[in-house]
Write a protein that holds these residues in place. Structure first.
Motif, PDB file in Angstrom:
ATOM      1  N   ARG A 141      25.105 -15.383  37.525  1.00  0.00           N
ATOM      2  CA  ARG A 141      26.522 -15.234  37.151  1.00  0.00           C
ATOM      3  C   ARG A 141      26.711 -14.604  35.766  1.00  0.00           C
ATOM      4  O   ARG A 141      27.176 -15.253  34.821  1.00  0.00           O
ATOM      5  N   PRO A 142      26.349 -13.334  35.609  1.00  0.00           N
ATOM      6  CA  PRO A 142      26.518 -12.669  34.312  1.00  0.00           C
ATOM      7  C   PRO A 142      27.980 -12.644  33.887  1.00  0.00           C
ATOM      8  O   PRO A 142      28.876 -12.445  34.703  1.00  0.00           O
ATOM      9  N   GLY A 143      28.201 -12.861  32.602  1.00  0.00           N
ATOM     10  CA  GLY A 143      29.555 -12.850  32.066  1.00  0.00           C
ATOM     11  C   GLY A 143      30.227 -14.202  32.063  1.00  0.00           C
ATOM     12  O   GLY A 143      31.315 -14.361  31.490  1.00  0.00           O
ATOM     13  N   THR A 144      29.574 -15.209  32.681  1.00  0.00           N
ATOM     14  CA  THR A 144      30.165 -16.553  32.699  1.00  0.00           C
ATOM     15  C   THR A 144      29.534 -17.412  31.615  1.00  0.00           C
ATOM     16  O   THR A 144      28.546 -17.035  30.973  1.00  0.00           O
ATOM     17  N   GLU A 145      30.075 -18.606  31.468  1.00  0.00           N
ATOM     18  CA  GLU A 145      29.586 -19.510  30.427  1.00  0.00           C
ATOM     19  C   GLU A 145      28.146 -19.947  30.694  1.00  0.00           C
ATOM     20  O   GLU A 145      27.374 -20.196  29.761  1.00  0.00           O
ATOM     21  N   GLY A 146      27.778 -20.027  31.961  1.00  0.00           N
ATOM     22  CA  GLY A 146      26.432 -20.481  32.295  1.00  0.00           C
ATOM     23  C   GLY A 146      25.358 -19.432  32.140  1.00  0.00           C
ATOM     24  O   GLY A 146      24.173 -19.725  32.266  1.00  0.00           O
ATOM     25  N   PHE A 147      25.754 -18.189  31.851  1.00  0.00           N
ATOM     26  CA  PHE A 147      24.773 -17.109  31.722  1.00  0.00           C
ATOM     27  C   PHE A 147      24.195 -17.094  30.316  1.00  0.00           C
ATOM     28  O   PHE A 147      24.926 -17.084  29.324  1.00  0.00           O
ATOM     29  N   THR A 148      22.860 -17.104  30.212  1.00  0.00           N
ATOM     30  CA  THR A 148      22.183 -17.069  28.917  1.00  0.00           C
ATOM     31  C   THR A 148      21.063 -16.044  28.952  1.00  0.00           C
ATOM     32  O   THR A 148      20.734 -15.484  30.002  1.00  0.00           O
ATOM     33  N   ILE A 149      20.433 -15.839  27.805  1.00  0.00           N
ATOM     34  CA  ILE A 149      19.299 -14.921  27.720  1.00  0.00           C
ATOM     35  C   ILE A 149      18.161 -15.390  28.609  1.00  0.00           C
ATOM     36  O   ILE A 149      17.366 -14.587  29.110  1.00  0.00           O
ATOM     37  N   TYR A 150      18.105 -16.700  28.871  1.00  0.00           N
ATOM     38  CA  TYR A 150      17.007 -17.226  29.682  1.00  0.00           C
ATOM     39  C   TYR A 150      17.181 -16.872  31.160  1.00  0.00           C
ATOM     40  O   TYR A 150      16.198 -16.833  31.903  1.00  0.00           O
ATOM     41  N   SER A 151      18.408 -16.581  31.575  1.00  0.00           N
ATOM     42  CA  SER A 151      18.614 -16.054  32.918  1.00  0.00           C
ATOM     43  C   SER A 151      17.966 -14.674  33.032  1.00  0.00           C
ATOM     44  O   SER A 151      17.365 -14.338  34.059  1.00  0.00           O
ATOM     45  N   VAL A 152      18.066 -13.895  31.967  1.00  0.00           N
ATOM     46  CA  VAL A 152      17.416 -12.585  31.930  1.00  0.00           C
ATOM     47  C   VAL A 152      15.904 -12.752  31.951  1.00  0.00           C
ATOM     48  O   VAL A 152      15.175 -12.000  32.618  1.00  0.00           O
ATOM     49  N   TYR A 153      15.403 -13.770  31.245  1.00  0.00           N
ATOM     50  CA  TYR A 153      13.967 -14.036  31.236  1.00  0.00           C
ATOM     51  C   TYR A 153      13.466 -14.338  32.647  1.00  0.00           C
ATOM     52  O   TYR A 153      12.387 -13.884  33.046  1.00  0.00           O
ATOM     53  N   ALA A 154      14.227 -15.113  33.400  1.00  0.00           N
ATOM     54  CA  ALA A 154      13.829 -15.435  34.771  1.00  0.00           C
ATOM     55  C   ALA A 154      13.787 -14.169  35.631  1.00  0.00           C
ATOM     56  O   ALA A 154      12.884 -13.988  36.457  1.00  0.00           O
ATOM     57  N   LEU A 155      14.759 -13.281  35.427  1.00  0.00           N
ATOM     58  CA  LEU A 155      14.770 -12.014  36.169  1.00  0.00           C
ATOM     59  C   LEU A 155      13.589 -11.139  35.766  1.00  0.00           C
ATOM     60  O   LEU A 155      12.984 -10.460  36.615  1.00  0.00           O
ATOM     61  N   LEU A 156      13.243 -11.136  34.483  1.00  0.00           N
ATOM     62  CA  LEU A 156      12.080 -10.373  34.032  1.00  0.00           C
ATOM     63  C   LEU A 156      10.795 -10.942  34.636  1.00  0.00           C
ATOM     64  O   LEU A 156       9.869 -10.189  34.975  1.00  0.00           O
ATOM     65  N   ALA A 157      10.743 -12.265  34.778  1.00  0.00           N
ATOM     66  CA  ALA A 157       9.585 -12.886  35.419  1.00  0.00           C
ATOM     67  C   ALA A 157       9.438 -12.375  36.852  1.00  0.00           C
ATOM     68  O   ALA A 157       8.337 -12.065  37.306  1.00  0.00           O
ATOM     69  N   VAL A 158      10.562 -12.274  37.565  1.00  0.00           N
ATOM     70  CA  VAL A 158      10.537 -11.738  38.925  1.00  0.00           C
ATOM     71  C   VAL A 158      10.002 -10.302  38.916  1.00  0.00           C
ATOM     72  O   VAL A 158       9.177  -9.927  39.767  1.00  0.00           O
ATOM     73  N   ALA A 159      10.455  -9.510  37.960  1.00  0.00           N
ATOM     74  CA  ALA A 159      10.022  -8.115  37.886  1.00  0.00           C
ATOM     75  C   ALA A 159       8.515  -8.015  37.679  1.00  0.00           C
ATOM     76  O   ALA A 159       7.830  -7.223  38.343  1.00  0.00           O
ATOM     77  N   PHE A 160       7.977  -8.825  36.776  1.00  0.00           N
ATOM     78  CA  PHE A 160       6.547  -8.743  36.494  1.00  0.00           C
ATOM     79  C   PHE A 160       5.701  -9.348  37.616  1.00  0.00           C
ATOM     80  O   PHE A 160       4.588  -8.875  37.877  1.00  0.00           O
ATOM     81  N   VAL A 161       6.209 -10.373  38.292  1.00  0.00           N
ATOM     82  CA  VAL A 161       5.478 -10.893  39.448  1.00  0.00           C
ATOM     83  C   VAL A 161       5.462  -9.850  40.569  1.00  0.00           C
ATOM     84  O   VAL A 161       4.486  -9.730  41.317  1.00  0.00           O
ATOM     85  N   THR A 162       6.537  -9.079  40.672  1.00  0.00           N
ATOM     86  CA  THR A 162       6.570  -7.985  41.650  1.00  0.00           C
ATOM     87  C   THR A 162       5.479  -6.966  41.351  1.00  0.00           C
ATOM     88  O   THR A 162       4.761  -6.517  42.256  1.00  0.00           O
ATOM     89  N   VAL A 163       5.344  -6.601  40.067  1.00  0.00           N
ATOM     90  CA  VAL A 163       4.272  -5.687  39.663  1.00  0.00           C
ATOM     91  C   VAL A 163       2.915  -6.291  40.001  1.00  0.00           C
ATOM     92  O   VAL A 163       2.021  -5.615  40.527  1.00  0.00           O
ATOM     93  N   ARG A 164       2.769  -7.571  39.723  1.00  0.00           N
ATOM     94  CA  ARG A 164       1.508  -8.263  40.003  1.00  0.00           C
ATOM     95  C   ARG A 164       1.144  -8.191  41.486  1.00  0.00           C
ATOM     96  O   ARG A 164       0.025  -7.857  41.855  1.00  0.00           O
ATOM     97  N   ASP A 165       2.110  -8.498  42.333  1.00  0.00           N
ATOM     98  CA  ASP A 165       1.830  -8.536  43.773  1.00  0.00           C
ATOM     99  C   ASP A 165       1.601  -7.142  44.356  1.00  0.00           C
ATOM    100  O   ASP A 165       0.767  -6.951  45.247  1.00  0.00           O
ATOM    101  N   LEU A 166       2.361  -6.160  43.866  1.00  0.00           N
ATOM    102  CA  LEU A 166       2.147  -4.797  44.345  1.00  0.00           C
ATOM    103  C   LEU A 166       0.785  -4.262  43.908  1.00  0.00           C
ATOM    104  O   LEU A 166       0.123  -3.520  44.642  1.00  0.00           O
ATOM    105  N   THR A 167       0.347  -4.650  42.716  1.00  0.00           N
ATOM    106  CA  THR A 167      -0.975  -4.240  42.246  1.00  0.00           C
ATOM    107  C   THR A 167      -2.061  -4.823  43.143  1.00  0.00           C
ATOM    108  O   THR A 167      -3.034  -4.147  43.496  1.00  0.00           O
ATOM    109  N   ALA A 168      -1.886  -6.092  43.531  1.00  0.00           N
ATOM    110  CA  ALA A 168      -2.859  -6.732  44.417  1.00  0.00           C
ATOM    111  C   ALA A 168      -2.951  -6.007  45.758  1.00  0.00           C
ATOM    112  O   ALA A 168      -4.022  -5.925  46.365  1.00  0.00           O
ATOM    113  N   ARG A 169      -1.833  -5.437  46.202  1.00  0.00           N
ATOM    114  CA  ARG A 169      -1.834  -4.713  47.476  1.00  0.00           C
ATOM    115  C   ARG A 169      -2.718  -3.470  47.442  1.00  0.00           C
ATOM    116  O   ARG A 169      -3.203  -3.023  48.476  1.00  0.00           O
TER     117      ARG A 169
END
Length: 302
Positions: A141-169
């Motif tokens: 929920r970007p733009g709401t009170e519950g949105f913080t920088i740590y929400s972005v961190y979680a999304l970045l974690a997804v991005a890097f795990v994606t790189v990790r899994d694609l590399t394994a392929r």
């Protein structure tokens, strides 16, 4: 008599439960033990346990091609980045919220595989991916009170795990899963150890030490169960049970931390899971031949 697919599904559910228990124990250390210290000590314990179980996997094999070693190094670096962003988010966000965002991984891996490697993605799966990403937006929920920088961190974690899994392929069949796993564990431990030099270490009581050691045990248990699950059952029948982690995170988040996600987060999580399951179904339906490369089961060092 229990079928192979049933055993595989139970093992996958056990794997996801173990990984989520690891996340829960690490989160209990937030505010008591500095981030780098906690992850470094867990990494040391994890490496000790991995060395102990190495004979079960035929030991550590280091004779790989130069191409495979480049991929192993790239995957390990992606593991380091995902560990940093994921655990930082975990320290500062409700457990179920972080887990719900991580459920987008099948969608991101499918989309990235199509964009980077030209893997075929039909309009049904593409539509499911778009709906799933809408679910992710409901969670953060970007733009709401519950949105913080740590929400972005979680999304970045997804991005890097994606790189990790694609590399394994892209790795060849000659690369043992255990070599990939221990390489990632070493990289994460070294990085966190370097970071811990620049922070003031906190004394750890018996409870904190047990939590850190327990997290290491659950990481190893999760890895062993995930490897066994893929060896016992068909991937298409076993993979959907990875979403067990979200259900476990909801329960543990409420029981241990008193957190319960807001309604939009629950709706978003349901959308992500539903579209992920549909994507897995479509991949299973279109699979006509085995992959030309192996996909080592990832060790979730996060």
């Amino acid at each position: 008599m229990v079928s192979d697919n049933t055993r595989g599904a139970l093992l996958m559910a056990g794997s996801m439960t173990a990984f989520t228990l690891n996340d829960t124990l690490m989160k209990t250390l937030a505010g008591e033990v500095p981030f780098f210290q906690a992850v470094f000590l867990r990494g040391v314990a994890t490496l000790v346990l991995m060395v102990a179980i190495a004979p079960l996997f035929g030991g550590l094999r280091l004779r790989l091609s130069r191409r495979d070693w480049r991929l192993v190094v790239l995957r390990s670096l992606a593991e380091v980045a995902s560990a940093y962003f994921f655990i930082t988010a975990l320290y500062n966000m409700p457990l179920a919220n972080v887990s719900a965002i991580l459920q987008a991984l099948p969608l991101t891996v499918t989309l990235a595989g199509a964009l980077i490697f030209g893997e075929a993605v039909g309009w049904r799966r593409l539509g499911a991916i778009l709906v799933g990403f809408a679910g992710v937006l409901l969670i953060v929920r970007p733009g709401t009170e519950g949105f913080t920088i740590y929400s972005v961190y979680a999304l970045l974690a997804v991005a890097f795990v994606t790189v990790r899994d694609l590399t394994a392929r892209r790795m060849s069949r000659e690369v043992p899963s255990f070599t990939v796993a221990i390489s990632a564990a070493v990289a994460v431990t070294v990085f966190m150890g370097a970071g811990s030099v620049f922070v003031d270490w906190a004394p750890m009581g018996v409870g904190a030490l047990l939590a850190g050691f327990g997290a290491s045990v659950f990481v190893i248990a999760g890895y062993l169960c995930s490897v066994a699950a893929m060896r016992v059952g068909e991937i298409g029948a076993v993979a959907p049970f990875r979403y067990t982690s979200l259900l476990v995170a909801l329960v543990l988040g409420f029981l241990v931390f008193g957190d319960w996600p807001a309604t939009p987060t629950l709706i978003g999580g349901a959308l992500v899971v539903a579209t992920g399951l549909f994507t897995l179904y479509r991949e299973r339906a279109r699979a006509a031949a085995p992959s030309a490369v192996s996909r080592p089961a990832p060790l979730r060092i996060r």
